[in-house]
Design a protein around this motif. Structure first.
Motif, PDB file in Angstrom:
ATOM      1  N   GLU A 260       0.828  -1.213   0.000  1.00 41.98           N
ATOM      2  CA  GLU A 260       0.000   0.000   0.000  1.00 41.98           C
ATOM      3  C   GLU A 260       0.862   1.264   0.000  1.00 41.98           C
ATOM      4  O   GLU A 260       0.557   2.229  -0.703  1.00 41.98           O
ATOM      5  CB  GLU A 260      -0.953   0.003   1.186  1.00 41.98           C
ATOM      6  CG  GLU A 260      -2.009  -1.090   1.125  1.00 41.98           C
ATOM      7  CD  GLU A 260      -2.862  -1.034  -0.126  1.00 41.98           C
ATOM      8  OE1 GLU A 260      -3.210   0.078  -0.585  1.00 41.98           O
ATOM      9  OE2 GLU A 260      -3.195  -2.113  -0.662  1.00 41.98           O
ATOM     10  N   LEU A 261       1.923   1.257   0.784  1.00 42.54           N
ATOM     11  CA  LEU A 261       2.813   2.428   0.805  1.00 42.54           C
ATOM     12  C   LEU A 261       3.530   2.590  -0.529  1.00 42.54           C
ATOM     13  O   LEU A 261       3.700   3.708  -1.018  1.00 42.54           O
ATOM     14  CB  LEU A 261       3.815   2.327   1.946  1.00 42.54           C
ATOM     15  CG  LEU A 261       3.243   2.584   3.326  1.00 42.54           C
ATOM     16  CD1 LEU A 261       4.282   2.297   4.403  1.00 42.54           C
ATOM     17  CD2 LEU A 261       2.737   4.017   3.444  1.00 42.54           C
ATOM     18  N   ASN A 262       3.946   1.483  -1.122  1.00 42.12           N
ATOM     19  CA  ASN A 262       4.604   1.556  -2.426  1.00 42.12           C
ATOM     20  C   ASN A 262       3.679   2.135  -3.480  1.00 42.12           C
ATOM     21  O   ASN A 262       4.113   2.845  -4.383  1.00 42.12           O
ATOM     22  CB  ASN A 262       5.096   0.174  -2.865  1.00 42.12           C
ATOM     23  CG  ASN A 262       6.353  -0.241  -2.158  1.00 42.12           C
ATOM     24  OD1 ASN A 262       7.086   0.576  -1.623  1.00 42.12           O
ATOM     25  ND2 ASN A 262       6.601  -1.531  -2.137  1.00 42.12           N
ATOM     26  N   ALA A 263       2.403   1.855  -3.373  1.00 43.78           N
ATOM     27  CA  ALA A 263       1.429   2.350  -4.356  1.00 43.78           C
ATOM     28  C   ALA A 263       1.324   3.872  -4.322  1.00 43.78           C
ATOM     29  O   ALA A 263       0.942   4.477  -5.323  1.00 43.78           O
ATOM     30  CB  ALA A 263       0.066   1.722  -4.108  1.00 43.78           C
ATOM     31  N   THR A 264       1.685   4.503  -3.211  1.00 44.12           N
ATOM     32  CA  THR A 264       1.602   5.969  -3.144  1.00 44.12           C
ATOM     33  C   THR A 264       2.581   6.633  -4.104  1.00 44.12           C
ATOM     34  O   THR A 264       2.368   7.775  -4.497  1.00 44.12           O
ATOM     35  CB  THR A 264       1.857   6.491  -1.716  1.00 44.12           C
ATOM     36  OG1 THR A 264       3.182   6.130  -1.309  1.00 44.12           O
ATOM     37  CG2 THR A 264       0.843   5.972  -0.733  1.00 44.12           C
ATOM     38  N   ALA A 265       3.645   5.949  -4.492  1.00 46.03           N
ATOM     39  CA  ALA A 265       4.631   6.534  -5.405  1.00 46.03           C
ATOM     40  C   ALA A 265       4.140   6.559  -6.836  1.00 46.03           C
ATOM     41  O   ALA A 265       4.664   7.307  -7.660  1.00 46.03           O
ATOM     42  CB  ALA A 265       5.947   5.762  -5.320  1.00 46.03           C
ATOM     43  N   THR A 266       3.135   5.751  -7.171  1.00 45.92           N
ATOM     44  CA  THR A 266       2.683   5.697  -8.556  1.00 45.92           C
ATOM     45  C   THR A 266       2.075   7.031  -8.988  1.00 45.92           C
ATOM     46  O   THR A 266       2.103   7.360 -10.163  1.00 45.92           O
ATOM     47  CB  THR A 266       1.682   4.550  -8.781  1.00 45.92           C
ATOM     48  OG1 THR A 266       0.564   4.735  -7.911  1.00 45.92           O
ATOM     49  CG2 THR A 266       2.322   3.198  -8.518  1.00 45.92           C
TER      50      THR A 266
ATOM     51  N   THR B 279       7.134   3.547 -10.708  1.00 47.66           N
ATOM     52  CA  THR B 279       6.670   2.249 -10.244  1.00 47.66           C
ATOM     53  C   THR B 279       7.146   2.081  -8.805  1.00 47.66           C
ATOM     54  O   THR B 279       8.070   2.780  -8.363  1.00 47.66           O
ATOM     55  CB  THR B 279       7.257   1.112 -11.102  1.00 47.66           C
ATOM     56  OG1 THR B 279       8.665   1.048 -10.877  1.00 47.66           O
ATOM     57  CG2 THR B 279       6.946   1.299 -12.578  1.00 47.66           C
ATOM     58  N   PRO B 280       6.544   1.163  -8.059  1.00 47.76           N
ATOM     59  CA  PRO B 280       7.037   0.926  -6.700  1.00 47.76           C
ATOM     60  C   PRO B 280       8.527   0.570  -6.650  1.00 47.76           C
ATOM     61  O   PRO B 280       9.246   1.045  -5.776  1.00 47.76           O
ATOM     62  CB  PRO B 280       6.161  -0.242  -6.209  1.00 47.76           C
ATOM     63  CG  PRO B 280       4.875  -0.060  -6.950  1.00 47.76           C
ATOM     64  CD  PRO B 280       5.298   0.420  -8.320  1.00 47.76           C
ATOM     65  N   THR B 281       9.001  -0.225  -7.607  1.00 51.77           N
ATOM     66  CA  THR B 281      10.419  -0.591  -7.630  1.00 51.77           C
ATOM     67  C   THR B 281      11.292   0.625  -7.900  1.00 51.77           C
ATOM     68  O   THR B 281      12.327   0.822  -7.259  1.00 51.77           O
ATOM     69  CB  THR B 281      10.681  -1.693  -8.673  1.00 51.77           C
ATOM     70  OG1 THR B 281       9.877  -2.828  -8.355  1.00 51.77           O
ATOM     71  CG2 THR B 281      12.144  -2.096  -8.715  1.00 51.77           C
ATOM     72  N   GLN B 282      10.884   1.468  -8.845  1.00 52.54           N
ATOM     73  CA  GLN B 282      11.653   2.680  -9.130  1.00 52.54           C
ATOM     74  C   GLN B 282      11.708   3.594  -7.916  1.00 52.54           C
ATOM     75  O   GLN B 282      12.759   4.144  -7.591  1.00 52.54           O
ATOM     76  CB  GLN B 282      11.045   3.423 -10.321  1.00 52.54           C
ATOM     77  CG  GLN B 282      11.219   2.705 -11.639  1.00 52.54           C
ATOM     78  CD  GLN B 282      10.356   3.293 -12.746  1.00 52.54           C
ATOM     79  OE1 GLN B 282       9.432   4.079 -12.507  1.00 52.54           O
ATOM     80  NE2 GLN B 282      10.631   2.891 -13.975  1.00 52.54           N
ATOM     81  N   ALA B 283      10.577   3.742  -7.231  1.00 54.98           N
ATOM     82  CA  ALA B 283      10.541   4.589  -6.037  1.00 54.98           C
ATOM     83  C   ALA B 283      11.432   4.026  -4.943  1.00 54.98           C
ATOM     84  O   ALA B 283      12.135   4.783  -4.250  1.00 54.98           O
ATOM     85  CB  ALA B 283       9.108   4.738  -5.532  1.00 54.98           C
TER      86      ALA B 283
END
Length: 149
Positions: free
Chosen positions: A20-26, A31-35
């Motif tokens: 869910e936290l990774n999705a905030t970077a989209t 992407t979550p990996t890039q962030a």
């Protein structure tokens, strides 16, 4: 030692929170990996590609794609490693550091908004658990660094 079911639930909750936290970077076009890679570089950089791959748990091909994209976006720069001119180090640019700070702020705001919706007792329990969760994170880091996992 805790039972297997409890350990599985803890792992599941941690993974859901991370997802869910990774999705905030989209919302920032990453992407979550890039962030995540940008965050590591901004926080720990400059970093060699081998170190970055180990810290992020990415294979060289995937890391190359992510680093290439972040470089294209002007968020990181690639420079020769002064200790080994055959190797490359990556470092966040000013734009990359600013974007990383925005992502961190978005994530903090998302957590804050969700905590505002929870009962006060739940919030207290979460806050009270923070020191123990930090200890768990450190123990996991030590464990994975000694096992190579």
């Amino acid at each position: 030692m805790t039972d297997t079911e409890t350990l599985s639930k803890l792992r599941g909750v941690v993974l859901k929170l991370a997802r869910e936290l990774n999705a905030t970077a989209t919302g920032e076009g990453l992407t979550p990996t890039q962030a995540s890679v940008l965050g590591l570089i901004a926080f720990r950089g400059p970093l060699g590609l081998t170190d970055l791959a180990q810290l992020e748990g990415l294979n060289p091909t995937m890391l190359s794609r992510v680093v290439g994209r972040l470089t294209e976006l002007g968020l990181i720069q690639r420079d020769p490693n002064p200790d080994d001119l055959r190797a490359i180090r990556v470092e966040a640019t000013d734009s990359g550091r600013l974007l990383h700070e925005r992502v961190k702020l978005l994530r903090s705001e998302a957590i804050g908004q969700c905590l505002d919706e929870l009962p006060a007792e739940s919030v207290r329990s979460i806050v009270d658990a923070l020191p123990a969760l930090e200890e768990l994170a450190l123990a996991l880091r030590r464990s994975t660094s000694t096992t190579g996992a």
